[in-house]
Design an enzyme around this catalytic site. Structure first.
Site, PDB file in Angstrom:
ATOM      1  CE  LYS A 163      -3.845  -0.325   2.005  1.00  0.00           C
ATOM      2  NZ  LYS A 163      -4.768  -0.687   3.020  1.00  0.00           N
TER       3      LYS A 163
ATOM      4  NE  ARG B 275      -6.941   3.633   4.363  1.00  0.00           N
ATOM      5  CZ  ARG B 275      -8.180   3.299   3.987  1.00  0.00           C
ATOM      6  NH1 ARG B 275      -8.479   2.047   3.766  1.00  0.00           N
ATOM      7  NH2 ARG B 275      -9.094   4.215   3.825  1.00  0.00           N
TER       8      ARG B 275
ATOM      9  N   GLY C 178      -7.809  -7.810   4.228  1.00  0.00           N
ATOM     10  CA  GLY C 178      -8.653  -7.797   5.422  1.00  0.00           C
ATOM     11  C   GLY C 178      -8.055  -8.460   6.647  1.00  0.00           C
TER      12      GLY C 178
ATOM     13  CG  MET D 137      -2.501  -7.469   9.157  1.00  0.00           C
ATOM     14  SD  MET D 137      -0.819  -7.061   8.798  1.00  0.00           S
ATOM     15  CE  MET D 137      -0.886  -6.545   7.117  1.00  0.00           C
TER      16      MET D 137
ATOM     17  NE  ARG E 245      -5.336  -4.983  -3.070  1.00  0.00           N
ATOM     18  CZ  ARG E 245      -5.933  -5.269  -1.930  1.00  0.00           C
ATOM     19  NH1 ARG E 245      -5.241  -5.293  -0.820  1.00  0.00           N
ATOM     20  NH2 ARG E 245      -7.217  -5.534  -1.878  1.00  0.00           N
TER      21      ARG E 245
ATOM     22  CG  HIS F 166     -12.845 -10.960   3.912  1.00  0.00           C
ATOM     23  ND1 HIS F 166     -13.216 -12.203   4.368  1.00  0.00           N
ATOM     24  CD2 HIS F 166     -11.532 -10.824   4.156  1.00  0.00           C
ATOM     25  CE1 HIS F 166     -12.160 -12.772   4.892  1.00  0.00           C
ATOM     26  NE2 HIS F 166     -11.125 -11.963   4.789  1.00  0.00           N
TER      27      HIS F 166
ATOM     28  CB  SER G 120      17.684 -40.399 -10.829  1.00  0.00           C
ATOM     29  OG  SER G 120      16.451 -39.804 -10.506  1.00  0.00           O
TER      30      SER G 120
ATOM     31  CB  CYS H 258      12.948 -39.484  -9.639  1.00  0.00           C
ATOM     32  SG  CYS H 258      13.948 -40.560  -8.617  1.00  0.00           S
TER      33      CYS H 258
ATOM     34  CE1 TYR I  87      15.102 -37.389 -14.710  1.00  0.00           C
ATOM     35  CE2 TYR I  87      17.170 -37.478 -15.927  1.00  0.00           C
ATOM     36  CZ  TYR I  87      16.277 -38.033 -15.012  1.00  0.00           C
ATOM     37  OH  TYR I  87      16.575 -39.221 -14.404  1.00  0.00           O
TER      38      TYR I  87
END
Ligand code: PEP
Ligand code: MG
Length: 901
Positions: A26, A96, A105, A107, A340, A461, A779, A849, A869
Site C-alpha cells: 500500500k 492503515r 482484510g 490486518m 496494487r 472479503h 537420479s 525423481c 531433467y
C-alpha cells in the site's frame, strides 16, 4: 539517523513504488501514485523495518520514531493546511496496515482519527453537516474501541441497533445527528466501564494507539493463519500508512469503490468494479451493503468516471500488470486511495499474461513469470456435469447470488468457520455458509470446498480471498435467510430450507446455489494455458519427465507434456495389475511365493511367474512413451511389505501356496526389521538375491526388444536404488549388463540402454566421483536423501514437523523439507554430487525423481545446479515445466538487473 517514516503528498514522495518490502504494497503504491501525478491524499508511511524492530525489541518502538512521526504530522498539517484536533477545521487521518504481500482484510484499519469532542464540532461546521460529523465520530470511537482496545464488536453493535430502533431508522443514512450524538455518548461510557479510562481526546495519543494496533495485527491469529495458508514467509512485518481522510459519505455526490483494470474473473480487458454511493471504503470491502457495477458510476458522475478510466490506463501502463484500485469520491472530487497488483482467478492469470504479452506491454518471459504454480493447479476447475439435465437443475435451485469465483463445489452445509475446520479434519467435504465472511473465518474458508455468503459484492472479503485461492465462491445471495442459532438457512424466493450437514452444490460460474450433491467434471484447458505453456517450453532448458508406474499414468503424463519417465517404481506392479485390476491377485501371489521360497531354485521358479507380468507392463509403458527415455527402477522396498501380517491372512496365503501357516508366520517374523527404511531394502536386496535383479532386467530388456521389433522406439534406463558404494553398485551394474547383453545378442538386436543409480544416501553423494565411474546417470531420490541427510523419518516426521514450520512456534524451516527442498543442506549434497559426478564423467546425465521434482521452488534449484531433467507426478508436470522456464527467466532478469546497477 535511521529513517523510519516516509512522507508523500503534493506531488512528491520520499518513497518509491519499488520499495514494497520497506513500505508495504500500500505504502509503495501511494508513493508511486503520488509521484506520477495521480490525485492521492497526503500522508506518510511508517516502514516495515519499524515493525520488525518492534517485534525484535519486546514491542518497543525505535527511539527516533516518535520525533519522525511528530515531524511528519507537522508536515502533513502544512500540506493540508489543517491541524489534528483543530476545533475549527480539523485534519482527520486514516491509519492503515499494509505488508509487502497483500493480505486482504487480515490486518487492522482505523478511520476518522483525530476526532474528539471539540474537533467534531469543527468538522460539523466546516462541512456544514452535523449529522455527517457525528456519524464519523461514532465510527471512529467504534473502530478505536474494538481495534485498539479489543472491546466487543457485538456489544457496540447492540447499542447501535438499539439506537436505530429508538429513532425509528431502518438504515444508517436515516439516523439524525442527535442519534449519532447519543450513540457516541454511550460508546464512551462503555469505553470507560471496560477500560477504566476516558476515551482519549488527544489526537497524538489516538495515533499511537492506532499504530500499536496495526503492528499488533501483524501477529494476530487470522494474519498468521493467512500467511501459513498462502505460504507467505520472510517478510519484515507490516507498514503503517497514515493518510489524510477523504469522505465518500458526505452525500449523494460522494461515494467509494473498488475497481480492476481488467476483469479479475475472466481476464477480459474491460473496466471492472463495484461502487457505493454515500459510503466509506470499508462498507464495500466488508460486503455489508451490496454495491452497484462501476458502469453505474458512468451514469451518476460521467466526469469522475472518465477521470477514473484515465487513471486505469495510466496505472496499468505504469505497472504493466492488472491493478486493483480503491477510490473515493468526495463531493465530486476523485481520490485514489490504493493501487496494487490485483488478485485474479487462475484462468484470468493466463489470459491477462497472454494478452499483455501480445499487446507488447510485457515480454513472453514476463508472461511466464506471471503465472504461479497454484494457478496451474487451480486451472482445472470442476464444473457440474452436463449430464445433469436442466429440469433437475431447475428443481434444485435454492438461491442465486453473485458469481465471485468460478467453478463448482459440492459439500455439506456448515454455518461456522470453526466447525468447517473440524469437519474437514474428519474428512468431510463442507460448504461454508455465512451471512458475510470476516477475516476470522479464513481457516474455515481454506478447508471448505466452496464459500457462500448472503451479502457482499465481487470485491468483498470472501470474494477476494476465495479468488486468490481459486476457490468456488458465491456472494450476495440475498434471498437467503441464515440463522446461525438453529443452523438452518431458508430461501425467501422458494421457501426451501437447508439444515446444517445437508448437501449443497455451488455453481460459482453462474452464481447459483443448488440443494443436494451433483456430479462434477473437470473441463478442458483454456486457450491461454496452451499458449503460455508453449512459451514456457520454448524458454526452459530443463527437461521434464514424470514419475509413472502404469501405462495409463504414462499416457496421462504425456498429455500434460512429460518428456519421458524419470521414475517407474517397479514394485508397484507387484501389487496391482493396472490394466486388469481384477487379475492383480495372480501377481501378488507370485511375489509372495518368491519371498516365502526356501531356496534359490524355488525363488527362481516364482520369479519366472512374475516375469511375464512385468514384461507386459513395460511394453505398455514403452509404447506410451514412444521415443522418450524411460527410467525403470529395480525393486526398492523391504520384502516384508509384500506379505500379510495378520494370522488369518497368513493362513489364507499358506492354503493357496500349499504350505503350513507356521512357515508363513516364521518367514514374516524373520523379515521383521526395527528400522526397515534403513534396513534390507533398495539395491541391498539384489546383492542378497541376484535372481530378483536378473528377472527384472530380463523383463525390461525383453519388453524393449519386443517394442523395438514392433517399431516402437525405446530408450530404457535401468536404475539401481539406494546405492552407497562404488563396489556395491559395480556388482549390480555388471549383473545387469550381463543379462541385457546376453538377451540382445540372442535376439540379434542393437539397442541403446543406460545403467545408472539413484543418489539417496549422503555417502553416495559425497563419493559421487567414484560412483560415476560405474553409473551412466544419476537420479537424486530426494525423498530418501532428505530423510537420511536430515535424520527425519519420512513416515514419522509429520508428528512434529508442523511445529518446525509454524512461525509462532519454532519456525525452524520456512516449509516442509519433504515438500520443498532443503536447498541449504540436502541441496549442498546435490550440488556436490552433480559436480563430482561430472568430474569423472563430464556427460553424466543428472535428474531428480523425489517429490521435489514437482515443486516449483525446488525445480528452480535443480535448474541452477545444472541438472538435465526433473521428474514429477503426472498432474504436477505442467508446474515443473513452468517453473523450469521461470528459472531461466529469473536468472536472465537477475543478470540484467546487476548490469543496470
Ligand atoms: C526418493 O527416495 O526420492 C524416491 C524417489 O524413491 P522412493 O520415494 O520410492 O523411496
Ligand atoms: Mg527412495
Amino acid at each position: 539517523m535511521k529513517k523510519w517514516v516516509y512522507f508523500f503528498g503534493a506531488g512528491k514522495a520520499e518513497g518509491d513504488g519499488e520499495w514494497r518490502d520497506l513500505l508495504g504494497g500500500k505504502g509503495a503504491g501511494l508513493a508511486e501514485m503520488t509521484k506520477i501525478g495521480l490525485p492521492v491524499p497526503a500522508g506518510f508511511t511508517i516502514s516495515t523495518e519499524a515493525c520488525d524492530h518492534f517485534y525484535k525489541n519486546g514491542k518497543k518502538y525505535p527511539n527516533e520514531l516518535k520525533k519522525q512521526v511528530a515531524d511528519s504530522v507537522a508536515r502533513l498539517e502544512k500540506v493540508t493546511k489543517k491541524k489534528l484536533g483543530d476545533p475549527k477545521n480539523p485534519l482527520l487521518v486514516s491509519v492503515r496496515s499494509g505488508s509487502a504481500r497483500s493480505m486482504p482484510g487480515m490486518m487492522e484499519t482505523i478511520l476518522n482519527l483525530g476526532l474528539n469532542d471539540k474537533s467534531v464540532q469543527g468538522l460539523a461546521q466546516a462541512t456544514n453537516n452535523e449529522r455527517f460529523a457525528y456519524d464519523a465520530y461514532r465510527r471512529f470511537v467504534q473502530m478505536y474501541s474494538t481495534v485498539v482496545m479489543s472491546m466487543s464488536k457485538e456489544d457496540l453493535e447492540h447499542r447501535l441497533r438499539a439506537m436505530r430502533t429508538r429513532f425509528g431508522a431502518k438504515e444508517d443514512t436515516a439516523v439524525p445527528a442527535s442519534g449519532w450524538k447519543e450513540l457516541v455518548g454511550e460508546y464512551k461510557q462503555y469505553f470507560k466501564e471496560k477500560s477504566g479510562n476516558d476515551f482519549p481526546e488527544d489526537p497524538m495519543e489516538q495515533l499511537w494507539g492506532a499504530v500499536g494496533a496495526v503492528f499488533g495485527s501483524w501477529m494476530a491469529e487470522k494474519a498468521v493463519t493467512y500467511r501459513r495458508v498462502e505460504k507467505i514467509t520472510g517478510l519484515l512485518g507490516t507498514a503503517v500508512n497514515v493518510m489524510q481522510m477523504v469522505f465518500g459519505n458526505t452525500g449523494d455526490n460522494s461515494g467509494t469503490g473498488v475497481c480492476f483494470t481488467r476483469d479479475p474473473s475472466s481476464g477480459e480487458k474491460i473496466f471492472y468494479g463495484d461502487y457505493l454511493t454515500n459510503a466509506q471504503g470499508e462498507d464495500v470491502v466488508a460486503g455489508i451493503r451490496t454495491p452497484v457495477h462501476l458502469t453505474a458510476l458512468a451514469k451518476i458522475m460521467p466526469k469522475v468516471y472518465a477521470q477514473l478510466d484515465k487513471v486505469r490506463i495510466k496505472l496499468e501502463k505504469h505497472y504493466t500488470d492488472m491493478q486493483d484500485m480503491e477510490f473515493t469520491v468526495e463531493d465530486g472530487t476523485l481520490y485514489m486511495l490504493q493501487t496494487r497488483t490485483g488478485k485474479r482467478t487462475p484462468a484470468a492469470a493466463f489470459k491477462i499474461a497472454m494478452d499483455m504479452a501480445n499487446e507488447k506491454l510485457i515480454s513472453k518471459e514476463d508472461a511466464v513469470l506471471r503465472i504461479k504454480p497454484e494457478d496451474i493447479e487451480r486451472l482445472f476447475y470442476p464444473v457440474i456435469d452436463a449430464k445433469v439435465d436442466k429440469k433437475t437443475l431447475e428443481s434444485r435451485v435454492l438461491a442465486s447470488g453473485i458469481n465471485a469465483v468460478p467453478g463448482a463445489a459440492v459439500g455439506k452445509a456448515c454455518f461456522s468457520a470453526a466447525e468447517a475446520e473440524e469437519w474437514a479434519k474428519k474428512g468431510e467435504k463442507v460448504i461454508l455458509v455465512r451471512r458475510e465472511t470476516s477475516p476470522e473465518d479464513v481457516g474455515g474458508m481454506a478447508v471448505a470446498q466452496g464459500i457462500l455468503t448472503a451479502t457482499g459484492g465481487k470485491t468483498s472479503h470472501a470474494a477476494v480471498v476465495a479468488r486468490g485461492w481459486g476457490k468456488c465462491c458465491i456472494v450476495g445471495a440475498e434471498t437467503l435467510d441464515i440463522d446461525y442459532k438453529t443452523k438452518v438457512m431458508s430461501s425467501g424466493k422458494n421457501g426451501k430450507k437447508v439444515k446444517e450437514g445437508e448437501w449443497l452444490t455451488l455453481d460459482g460460474s453462474e452464481g447459483v446455489v443448488y440443494t443436494g450433491d451433483m456430479p462434477l467434471v473437470t473441463p478442458e484447458f483454456p486457450k491461454a494455458y496452451q499458449t503460455i505453456m508453449k512459451w514456457a517450453d520454448e524458454i526452459r532448458r530443463l527437461r521434464v519427465r514424470t514419475n509413472a508406474d502404469t501405462p495409463q499414468d504414462a499416457r496421462k503424463a504425456i498429455e500434460f507434456g512429460a518428456e519421458g519417465i524419470g521414475l517407474c517404481r517397479t514394485e508397484h506392479m507387484f501389487f496391482t495389475d493396472f490394466e486388469h485390476p481384477e487379475k492383480s491377485h495372480d501377481r501378488q501371489l507370485a511375489i509372495q511365493e518368491m519371498i516365502l521360497a526356501n531356496d534359490k531354485e524355488a525363488r527362481v521358479k516364482a520369479l519366472d511367474k512374475l516375469l511375464p507380468f512385468q514384461r507386459g507392463d513395460f511394453v505398455g509403458i514403452f509404447q506410451a512413451m514412444d521415443g522418450f527415455p524411460v527410467t525403470i527402477r529395480l525393486i526398492d522396498p523391504p520384502l516384508h511389505e509384500f506379505v500379510p501380517h495378520e494370522a488369518a491372512k497368513q493362513a489364507e496365503l499358506a492354503k493357496e501356496l500349499g504350505i503350513r501357516p507356521e512357515t508363513v508366520a516364521r518367514r514374516v517374523a524373520q523379515l521383521h526389521e526395527a528400522n526397515p527404511m534403513l534396513g534390507h531394502r533398495g539395491c541391498r536386496l539384489s546383492i542378497t538375491y541376484p535372481e530378483i535383479l536378473e528377472m527384472q532386467v530380463r523383463a525390461i530388456i525383453e519388453a524393449a526388444i519386443e517394442c523395438h521389433k514392433g517399431r516402437v522406439k525405446v530408450l530404457p534406463e535401468i536404475m539401481i536404488p539406494l546405492t552407497l558404494d562404488k563396489k556395491e553398485l559395480g556388482i549390480l551394474v555388471d549383473s545387469t549388463r550381463r543379462v541385457a547383453e546376453d538377451l540382445l545378442k540372442k535376439a540379434g538386436v542393437k539397442l541403446l540402454y543406460l545403467v545408472g543409480t539413484m543418489i539417496e544416501l549422503p555417502r553416495a553423494a559425497l563419493l559421487a566421483n567414484e560412483i560415476a565411474e560405474v553409473a551412466e546417470f544419476f537420479s537424486f531420490g530426494t525423498n530418501d536423501l532428505t530423510q537420511t541427510t536430515m535424520g527425519l523419518s519420512r513416515d514419522d516426521a509429520g508428528r512434529f514437523l508442523p511445529d518446525y514450520v509454524d512461525e509462532k512456534k519454532a519456525g525452524v524451516f520456512a516449509g516442509d523439507p519433504f515438500q520443498t527442498l532443503d536447498t541449504k543442506g540436502v541441496g549442498m549434497l546435490m550440488r556436490w554430487g552433480t559436480e563430482k559426478g561430472r568430474e569423472t564423467r563430464p556427460k553424466l546425465k543428472v535428474g531428480i525423481c523425489g517429490e521435489h521434482g514437482g515443486d516449483a521452488e525446488s525445480v528452480k534449484f535443480c535448474h541452477e545446479i545444472g541438472m538435465d531433467y526433473v521428474s514429477a507426478s503426472p498432474f504436477r508436470v505442467p508446474i515443473s515445466r513452468l517453473a523450469a522456464a521461470q528459472a531461466v527467466a529469473e536468472a536472465k532478469q537477475k543478470v540484467a538487473k546487476s548490469k543496470k546497477k
